[in-house]
Scaffold this motif. Structure first.
Motif, PDB file in Angstrom:
ATOM      1  N   PRO A 116       0.812  -1.218   0.000  1.00  0.00           N
ATOM      2  CA  PRO A 116       0.000   0.000   0.000  1.00  0.00           C
ATOM      3  C   PRO A 116       0.844   1.267   0.000  1.00  0.00           C
ATOM      4  O   PRO A 116       2.019   1.247   0.386  1.00  0.00           O
ATOM      5  N   SER A 117       0.219   2.341  -0.426  1.00  0.00           N
ATOM      6  CA  SER A 117       0.828   3.661  -0.280  1.00  0.00           C
ATOM      7  C   SER A 117       0.306   4.293   1.009  1.00  0.00           C
ATOM      8  O   SER A 117      -0.904   4.384   1.202  1.00  0.00           O
ATOM      9  N   PRO A 118       1.182   4.760   1.878  1.00  0.00           N
ATOM     10  CA  PRO A 118       0.703   5.418   3.093  1.00  0.00           C
ATOM     11  C   PRO A 118       0.123   6.801   2.831  1.00  0.00           C
ATOM     12  O   PRO A 118      -0.529   7.373   3.712  1.00  0.00           O
ATOM     13  N   GLN A 260      -3.789  12.701   2.519  1.00  0.00           N
ATOM     14  CA  GLN A 260      -4.217  11.861   3.633  1.00  0.00           C
ATOM     15  C   GLN A 260      -3.143  10.819   3.899  1.00  0.00           C
ATOM     16  O   GLN A 260      -2.671  10.146   2.981  1.00  0.00           O
ATOM     17  N   ALA A 261      -2.764  10.668   5.172  1.00  0.00           N
ATOM     18  CA  ALA A 261      -1.736   9.708   5.563  1.00  0.00           C
ATOM     19  C   ALA A 261      -2.351   8.581   6.372  1.00  0.00           C
ATOM     20  O   ALA A 261      -3.170   8.820   7.260  1.00  0.00           O
ATOM     21  N   CYS A 262      -1.961   7.348   6.046  1.00  0.00           N
ATOM     22  CA  CYS A 262      -2.379   6.185   6.823  1.00  0.00           C
ATOM     23  C   CYS A 262      -1.321   5.094   6.674  1.00  0.00           C
ATOM     24  O   CYS A 262      -1.214   4.467   5.619  1.00  0.00           O
ATOM     25  N   TYR A 263      -0.545   4.876   7.743  1.00  0.00           N
ATOM     26  CA  TYR A 263       0.523   3.881   7.701  1.00  0.00           C
ATOM     27  C   TYR A 263       0.053   2.520   8.197  1.00  0.00           C
ATOM     28  O   TYR A 263       0.685   1.515   7.932  1.00  0.00           O
ATOM     29  N   ARG A 264      -1.014   2.485   8.942  1.00  0.00           N
ATOM     30  CA  ARG A 264      -1.610   1.275   9.517  1.00  0.00           C
ATOM     31  C   ARG A 264      -0.717   0.618  10.572  1.00  0.00           C
ATOM     32  O   ARG A 264      -1.153   0.375  11.675  1.00  0.00           O
ATOM     33  N   PRO A 270       6.053   7.786  11.160  1.00  0.00           N
ATOM     34  CA  PRO A 270       7.117   8.613  11.742  1.00  0.00           C
ATOM     35  C   PRO A 270       6.718   9.336  13.020  1.00  0.00           C
ATOM     36  O   PRO A 270       7.598   9.808  13.748  1.00  0.00           O
ATOM     37  N   LEU A 271       5.420   9.438  13.311  1.00  0.00           N
ATOM     38  CA  LEU A 271       5.000  10.136  14.530  1.00  0.00           C
ATOM     39  C   LEU A 271       4.934   9.233  15.757  1.00  0.00           C
ATOM     40  O   LEU A 271       4.672   9.712  16.858  1.00  0.00           O
ATOM     41  N   THR A 272       5.193   7.933  15.596  1.00  0.00           N
ATOM     42  CA  THR A 272       5.080   7.015  16.730  1.00  0.00           C
ATOM     43  C   THR A 272       5.941   7.424  17.923  1.00  0.00           C
ATOM     44  O   THR A 272       5.465   7.415  19.058  1.00  0.00           O
ATOM     45  N   PRO A 273       7.196   7.854  17.731  1.00  0.00           N
ATOM     46  CA  PRO A 273       8.012   8.212  18.903  1.00  0.00           C
ATOM     47  C   PRO A 273       7.606   9.528  19.558  1.00  0.00           C
ATOM     48  O   PRO A 273       7.850   9.723  20.750  1.00  0.00           O
ATOM     49  N   THR A 274       7.013  10.440  18.801  1.00  0.00           N
ATOM     50  CA  THR A 274       6.798  11.793  19.316  1.00  0.00           C
ATOM     51  C   THR A 274       5.339  12.133  19.608  1.00  0.00           C
ATOM     52  O   THR A 274       5.049  12.852  20.565  1.00  0.00           O
ATOM     53  N   GLU A 275       4.402  11.667  18.761  1.00  0.00           N
ATOM     54  CA  GLU A 275       2.981  11.972  18.947  1.00  0.00           C
ATOM     55  C   GLU A 275       2.148  10.698  18.780  1.00  0.00           C
ATOM     56  O   GLU A 275       1.412  10.550  17.799  1.00  0.00           O
ATOM     57  N   PRO A 276       2.252   9.776  19.717  1.00  0.00           N
ATOM     58  CA  PRO A 276       1.598   8.473  19.546  1.00  0.00           C
ATOM     59  C   PRO A 276       0.087   8.560  19.395  1.00  0.00           C
ATOM     60  O   PRO A 276      -0.502   7.722  18.714  1.00  0.00           O
ATOM     61  N   SER A 277      -0.556   9.565  19.977  1.00  0.00           N
ATOM     62  CA  SER A 277      -2.015   9.651  19.879  1.00  0.00           C
ATOM     63  C   SER A 277      -2.480   9.962  18.459  1.00  0.00           C
ATOM     64  O   SER A 277      -3.648   9.755  18.131  1.00  0.00           O
ATOM     65  N   ARG A 278      -1.565  10.430  17.582  1.00  0.00           N
ATOM     66  CA  ARG A 278      -1.916  10.763  16.207  1.00  0.00           C
ATOM     67  C   ARG A 278      -1.423   9.722  15.210  1.00  0.00           C
ATOM     68  O   ARG A 278      -1.521   9.920  14.000  1.00  0.00           O
ATOM     69  N   VAL A 279      -0.918   8.617  15.713  1.00  0.00           N
ATOM     70  CA  VAL A 279      -0.402   7.577  14.835  1.00  0.00           C
ATOM     71  C   VAL A 279      -1.544   6.975  14.022  1.00  0.00           C
ATOM     72  O   VAL A 279      -2.630   6.701  14.531  1.00  0.00           O
ATOM     73  N   THR A 280      -1.284   6.744  12.738  1.00  0.00           N
ATOM     74  CA  THR A 280      -2.333   6.287  11.834  1.00  0.00           C
ATOM     75  C   THR A 280      -2.395   4.767  11.825  1.00  0.00           C
ATOM     76  O   THR A 280      -1.832   4.087  10.965  1.00  0.00           O
TER      77      THR A 280
END
Length: 473
Positions: A116-118, A260-264, A270-280
């Protein structure tokens, strides 16, 4: 052209000069970057609605025709309609594979490997079939009930391949879902205003002028800001009617709202270490910590597939009634244990939402372990599975093999898999209601609820009337 019960052409031009422009090879992620070639003035007499932009040209004796869309909203100073229809633009973006890829597949050198494309660009055309399709085009749910020795088929995918439609034409958006609700609503005198999910993302007060907000069809992807708007609206006394299913993934809007971003997979965002509540990833993921059921009462992780390939192919296709005295069943003549919307209508099919539950005195009760609201009442149910089982050792193509779901659970939860996901991969689709603050939510947890409206199932129609009349009175 304003689409609906009676299509209305409001603007037309012929003989316009055309010009072709280069399209980036990764236009699915970055957009087409085409210059403005034509501006269409919007007349203040045009009614609020969903407008198709149909463009055609002739080349070597053949006519080529494609379409895009525009949403005309009511002027802010005008009195609003009682109900706002919120179009599922985020799910459309997830499935739109124009340009070669979407949030499911399209990348990589191996055509049999779904990479998939994120990223999904907004400024590009919409894949063929999502905005217009023949009335007899197959849906993702199978209306026929197979006999013994069934080898699964996915008619919508076969139709798309033969007729040059997007593989995902039946999976999302207007032509398959919202259009049927709009035609039914206009036939019965309901006045609607039109919003997109992007309106909810940008303005947390955008719903406040409406008595009722409606979401229809395949409603899988939301941003956190969109959820904030919906929850705040209900808390302040709004009424939310969701005639749709498969609420599952958090997405983000980036690049000034153009992507629109969605990494699943949390590890890839890339936001997992810094803003986990916004992780897609899935809303129910411990990284995000915002269970889906807290907004709509149900979650895509509690149900999922029915009458789709090998997923419950011989189920009733309808919902079984468990609380016949609930207000939603007024004047339906439905009794405990009755089934409405069964095959070939299939109101409970394709993708569904549910929650973890138990039975007490013959009625389902939510356990609450997945964030289900305390006030949630499950009024009807149907079995569902979390994916298709492969009984043919890879010789038969499957649309949603259960192995993919198990891989997703592993990426989301790792070694901390909740007890409810251990063992068999079974779930339930549900119809439920709950109160939140001063407001109320009705959720028909199925993408195919509109089947009962487009095929005139009297029970589905009466329930829909009951919800809209209560929520707009």
């Amino acid at each position: 052209m304003r689409d609906g019960l009676d299509a209305e052409t409001v603007w037309s031009r012929t003989g316009l000069p055309g010009k072709s422009y280069e399209t980036p090879v990764d236009s699915y992620a970055v957009g087409c970057k085409w210059p403005v070639a034509l501006s269409i003035p919007v007349d203040e007499q045009w009614r609020p609605g969903f407008y198709l932009l149909i463009m055609s040209f002739e080349h070597e004796g053949r006519i080529y025709e494609r379409e895009h869309f525009a949403v005309i909203k009511r002027a802010p100073e005008a009195d609003p309609a009682p109900t706002a229809l919120v179009l599922t633009t985020s799910t459309m973006l997830a499935y739109n594979d124009w340009g070669g890829a979407n949030h499911y597949r399209g990348l990589g050198d191996d055509p049999w490997e779904d990479v998939p494309s994120p990223l999904s660009a907004i400024q590009r055309p919409v894949a063929r079939g999502m905005l217009r399709q023949p009335e007899d085009a197959p849906r993702s749910s199978n209306p026929s009930t197979p006999g013994p020795g069934y080898i699964p088929r996915h008619p919508a995918y076969e139709y798309a391949h033969v007729h040059g439609f997007s593989r995902h034409y039946a999976d999302a958006f207007w032509a398959t879902y919202e259009r049927h609700f709009v035609r039914w609503a206009e036939q019965h005198g309901y006045e609607l205003d039109y919003l997109t999910q992007h309106d909810l993302h940008e303005d947390q007060a955008v719903l406040d002028r409406y008595a009722c907000a409606v979401v229809v069809g395949h409603d899988e992807y939301w941003t956190g800001e969109m959820r904030d708007t919906a929850e705040g609206y209900v808390e302040r006394g709004g009424h939310l009617a969701r005639f749709g299913g498969n609420f599952l993934w958090q997405v983000r809007l980036e690049d000034n709202g153009n992507t629109q971003a969605c990494y699943r997979t949390p590890q890839e965002d890339p936001l997992t270490p810094t803003e986990p509540s916004r992780v897609t990833t899935a809303w129910d993921s411990p990284v995000v910590g915002r269970p889906a059921a807290t907004t709509f009462g149900l979650t895509g992780l509690g149900g999922c597939y029915n009458r789709y390939g090998t997923a419950a192919p011989r189920s009733s296709g309808g919902f079984t009634v468990y609380r016949p005295r609930h207000w939603a069943f007024t004047d339906t003549d439905l009794n405990y244990g009755d089934i409405f919307g069964a095959a070939p209508i299939n109101v409970a099919a394709f993708e569904l939402d549910g929650v973890d539950f138990t039975f007490r005195k013959g009625m389902p009760e939510p356990t609450g372990v997945d964030g289900a609201p305390e006030s949630l009442e499950i009024i009807a149910m149907t079995p569902a599975t979390l994916g298709e089982e492969d009984k043919w050792d890879g010789a038969v193509p499957l649309g949603a093999p259960v192995g993919e779901f198990l891989d997703a659970l592993d990426a989301i939860y790792g070694d901390d898999l909740p007890e409810r996901f251990k063992g068999e991969c079974y779930g339930s689709g549900m119809v439920a209601t709950f109160t939140k603050g001063a407001g109320e939510v009705f959720t028909a947890g199925s993408t195919e609820w509109v089947n009962g409206l487009r095929l005139s199932d009297p029970f589905t129609e009466q329930i829909t009337h009951n919800v809209l009349r209560r929520f707009t009175s």
